[in-house]
Design a protein around this motif. Structure first.
Motif, PDB file in Angstrom:
ATOM      1  N   UNK A   1       0.816  -1.220   0.000  1.00 35.43           N
ATOM      2  CA  UNK A   1       0.000   0.000   0.000  1.00 35.43           C
ATOM      3  C   UNK A   1       0.849   1.269   0.000  1.00 35.43           C
ATOM      4  N   UNK A   2       1.942   1.267   0.769  1.00 38.25           N
ATOM      5  CA  UNK A   2       2.789   2.461   0.832  1.00 38.25           C
ATOM      6  C   UNK A   2       3.432   2.748  -0.529  1.00 38.25           C
TER       7      UNK A   2
ATOM      8  N   UNK B   1       1.985   2.007  -3.427  1.00 30.28           N
ATOM      9  CA  UNK B   1       0.888   2.574  -4.222  1.00 30.28           C
ATOM     10  C   UNK B   1       0.736   4.057  -3.916  1.00 30.28           C
ATOM     11  N   UNK B   2       0.788   4.427  -2.651  1.00 28.65           N
ATOM     12  CA  UNK B   2       0.674   5.838  -2.253  1.00 28.65           C
ATOM     13  C   UNK B   2       1.779   6.668  -2.900  1.00 28.65           C
ATOM     14  N   UNK B   3       3.008   6.158  -2.870  1.00 31.98           N
ATOM     15  CA  UNK B   3       4.137   6.885  -3.465  1.00 31.98           C
ATOM     16  C   UNK B   3       3.965   7.017  -4.980  1.00 31.98           C
ATOM     17  N   UNK B   4       3.514   5.964  -5.637  1.00 31.63           N
ATOM     18  CA  UNK B   4       3.295   6.005  -7.088  1.00 31.63           C
ATOM     19  C   UNK B   4       2.243   7.060  -7.423  1.00 31.63           C
TER      20      UNK B   4
ATOM     21  N   UNK C   1      -2.520   0.459  -9.783  1.00 28.21           N
ATOM     22  CA  UNK C   1      -1.521  -0.471  -9.274  1.00 28.21           C
ATOM     23  C   UNK C   1      -2.178  -1.791  -8.844  1.00 28.21           C
ATOM     24  N   UNK C   2      -1.361  -2.807  -8.802  1.00 30.97           N
ATOM     25  CA  UNK C   2      -1.704  -4.081  -8.176  1.00 30.97           C
ATOM     26  C   UNK C   2      -0.630  -4.316  -7.125  1.00 30.97           C
ATOM     27  N   UNK C   3      -1.044  -4.655  -5.912  1.00 30.20           N
ATOM     28  CA  UNK C   3      -0.098  -4.894  -4.822  1.00 30.20           C
ATOM     29  C   UNK C   3       0.081  -6.388  -4.608  1.00 30.20           C
TER      30      UNK C   3
END
Length: 190
Positions: free
Chosen positions: A16-17, A19-22, A30-32
């Motif tokens: 998740x972090x 994804x937040x940065x992206x 995104x896919x995590x």
């Protein structure tokens, strides 16, 4: 306010972090993977994403991140790859390494320098070339491979995997020799 760079492909990150940065840096989906033990459900999502929009693998520049990248690339051919240097992935304070610590500029630069994986390409860069260039078996080999990865925008790899990575991204002998020359002369990285 300037409009964010839009990314067509779906970016695969670790958590998740990331994804937040992206999303701070670009407009993208995104896919995590949620760690290195990637489940079948996530692999199916990535496979569908690759078939419909394309995928960019953007994992941390550490052992678990490389393991995730390798696992996905083996199961889902044709993925694109974005790489951060370890320096860009370190936090300003504290410990750790990861995409979540990178600045929006570093993330955008990595995404603009994305490398596409190619199949059925035979490189003319030999194992002996890697030894002669000081990339394998020498006291400075690790540092030289790190610099080579930055110059060619293929990320860091260990000596055993370097030739495969050069082949995977169809790095020409000319580009390889130019990068080795820059390493030898201390040229600047873009």
């Amino acid at each position: 306010m300037e409009e964010k760079m839009k990314i067509k492909e779906i970016i695969v990150v670790e958590g998740k972090d990331d994804t937040t940065a992206i999303k701070r840096a670009v407009s993208a989906d995104t896919i995590e993977t949620n760690g290195s033990s990637i489940g079948e459900v996530v692999l199916e999502q990535i496979k569908l994403a690759q078939q419909t929009r394309g995928v960019i693998l953007f994992t941390d520049p550490d052992f678990p991140g490389e393991k995730i990248r390798k696992t996905i690339a083996e199961k889902i051919p044709g993925c694109k790859h974005a790489f951060l240097s370890k320096e860009a992935a370190r936090p300003k304070r504290g410990r750790g390494i990861g995409v979540e610590h990178a600045s929006p500029d570093d993330i955008r630069q990595a995404l603009q320098s994305v490398q596409e994986e190619m199949e059925e390409y035979k490189s003319d860069i030999t194992f002996e070339d890697l030894i002669y260039a000081g990339l394998i078996g020498g006291s400075q080999s690790k540092e030289r491979r790190e610099r080579l990865g930055l110059l060619l925008k293929i990320g860091y790899t260990n000596g055993k995997q370097l030739q495969k990575r050069l082949q995977m991204f169809q790095i020409s002998r000319e580009a390889f020799l130019q990068a080795i020359n820059e390493i030898e002369t201390g040229g600047n990285i873009e």
